[in-house]
Design a protein around this motif. Structure first.
Motif: not given
Length: 538
Positions: A342-363
């Motif tokens: 089947w499809s083993y999705d434990h890591y993608s379901l319980n963890y997530g990559t790059n869910h918040i990212v900041m701009s280098a231009k943020t004042k």
């Protein structure tokens, strides 16, 4: 990952009430001088983009989010994206005119960091301003591995939500239709074909209209959650995280099912179903909302016979869910003697990559970090996932919490969650020590996952590609990103054509050559090298 996984045990553990709650407070000073941000009264004004579910209500109506902004001293101007983010993103990043923050699952990818260097803020030297993030890294070291690039920089922060099972997709069939027609649950593809024909021709839902049944439906893609690539498990392929781009591992070798003979077999079977009128004719044109609504039927009258989804109540609604049964994987044929997977999705379901990212231009990076820190507070995290305290979560007053049922009794808990909050698309951390009683939908997952128990007893060392734990060099990231775009453009157009019009057998050899020219062979070589290096280090 270096241990054998018994999924059923992990599913049981998932539903248990957990230990004690904790919270964190933010603060700290930025090491470098900051240009003051735009002010709204005493608040710092920030801009942000979020990719959210089409069902999700406006962010301005989320009580928890307003409190987080207030606590962090920020006023965020949100742009809420529900479709076509991939197209919009390319133009935006190329222009360099980006918001202060991005929120969403892999909303900005590692490949984007490599391609648009200097556009995103390295957070690795700013973590003292986010003790809640530091707590996550300390308590769940895998989250830091996921966040850290090969050069040690951190551009995107992950999530950890802990409660989810080992797979996203369960396979459902309308048991009431089977009983009405005197049919058994299919165990092979041939049996499935016969059952779907009966669903189409014999007024399976019993409403007197023999033409309103949709024997089979899915969201429209090849791989990913709730799509037919899980049928590859009928021939022993273990997908990883839905294998949206086709990559999987088999006996330690990185492969791609898009050029695997077993994929050709599956596509030919789907074309057989389509020609017989057994697949929703809108399968490649409907959006996810339409896909969901059709399966909700009309009152007690179901419309869809066989499909994939998260749980029955989410897929079919509370009223129709009792009609459906969760199925184990079927064999490709009666004489197939190999393993089922089947499809083993434990890591993608319980963890997530790059869910918040900041701009280098943020004042005002300090203000942005205060907001990020508040998002990762445990009591905030559960609200990001399940909704606000009060309408969605009960505070029991003793350090424990409980997810409440929907305010509308006709709405299923899964839809209620997605309607109420950022849900899985948010950026957050829910520690294992937070004591939260889950809603009925999450409890439902356990029982409906039982038929998949044996197929999900996999060896992560040999059968699971550890995608989010591997960080590629800038050069390899750029090469793979371009190759994947070319490969998927070819694969998606070919898949839709082959399912609806046929031709996979005649065009297969030319398609394989075109896939290699598009860069698939190079990607497999790159991924094999990184996979081997990763496995040798762990």
């Amino acid at each position: 990952m270096k241990k054998r996984v018994n999924v059923f045990i992990s599913l049981v553990a998932m539903t248990a009430m957990l230990l004690t709650g904790c919270s964190g407070a933010g603060g700290g000073q930025n090491d470098s001088a900051e240009t003051p941000g735009d002010q709204t009264g005493s608040k710092v004004k920030l801009t942000a983009i979020i990719t959210k579910h089409p069902l999700t209500k406006p962010l301005a109506e989320m009580e928890w989010l307003q409190k987080v902004e207030e606590t962090a001293g920020v006023d965020i101007e949100w742009q809420e994206i529900t479709a076509d983010w991939g197209q919009k993103k390319g133009t935006m990043l190329a222009s360099g005119d980006i918001p202060d923050l991005f929120i969403g699952p892999n909303v900005i990818t590692d490949a984007d960091f490599a391609q648009f260097q200097g556009l995103f803020q390295d957070l690795s030297g700013m973590l003292e301003q986010a003790p809640n993030v530091q707590n996550m890294f300390n308590e769940k070291p895998d989250t830091k591995i996921i966040a850290t690039q090969s050069d040690g920089k951190i551009y995107g922060l992950p999530k950890y939500q802990r409660f989810w099972p080992a797979t996203a997709s369960r396979q459902f069939i309308n048991q009431q239709w089977l009983d009405h027609l005197g049919l058994s649950m299919p165990t092979t593809w041939d049996e499935l074909y016969e059952v779907l024909v009966a669903f189409k021709e014999k007024d399976a839902n019993g409403n007197g209209d023999p033409n309103d049944e949709i024997p089979m439906d899915w969201p429209g893609g090849i791989g990913g959650y709730f799509n037919p690539a899980v049928l590859l498990g009928s021939m022993g392929i273990t997908l990883t995280d839905g294998s949206g781009q086709g990559y999987f591992v088999e006996d330690g070798q990185v492969k791609n099912f898009l050029t695997d003979e077993r994929y050709k077999t599956m596509v030919a079977f789907l074309n057989k179903l389509y020609k017989a009128g057994l697949i929703n004719p809108e399968v490649f044109t409907h959006d996810y909302t339409k896909f969901q609504s059709i399966a909700r039927g009309e009152g007690d009258t179901a419309k869809v016979g066989f499909t994939w989804g998260w749980v029955a109540s989410d897929r079919f609604g509370e009223q129709l869910a009792p009609q459906y049964a969760s199925m184990p994987p079927m064999k490709v044929s009666a004489d197939y003697a190999g393993k089922l997977s089947w499809s083993y999705d434990h890591y993608s379901l319980n963890y997530g990559t790059n869910h918040i990212v900041m701009s280098a231009k943020t004042k005002n990076k300090e203000a942005a970090m205060k907001f990020i820190n508040e998002l990762y507070a445990p009591e905030v995290g559960m609200q990001v996932l399940f909704g606000s305290l009060g309408p969605n979560i009960k505070d029991n007053g003793d350090g424990t919490y409980a997810v409440l049922p929907p305010a509308d009794a006709k709405m299923d808990p899964g839809t209620w969650k997605w309607t109420s909050t950022m849900a899985d698309n948010g950026a957050f951390y829910i520690p294992d020590t937070l004591k939260l009683t889950l809603g009925t939908d999450m409890q439902e997952v356990l029982g409906q996952s039982e038929p998949l128990e044996e197929a999900l007893d996999v060896d992560p060392d040999k059968d699971v590609f550890p995608g989010m734990f591997i960080k590629y060099s800038t050069m390899d990231n750029n090469a793979m990103s371009l190759n994947n775009t070319n490969v998927m453009n070819l694969a998606e157009s070919s898949f839709a054509k082959w399912v609806t019009k046929g031709g996979v057998e005649a065009e297969w050899d030319a398609y394989i050559k075109e896939s290699e020219k598009a860069g698939l062979k190079q990607n497999l070589e790159i991924m094999q090298k990184y996979y081997d290096d990763y496995m040798n280090q762990n």
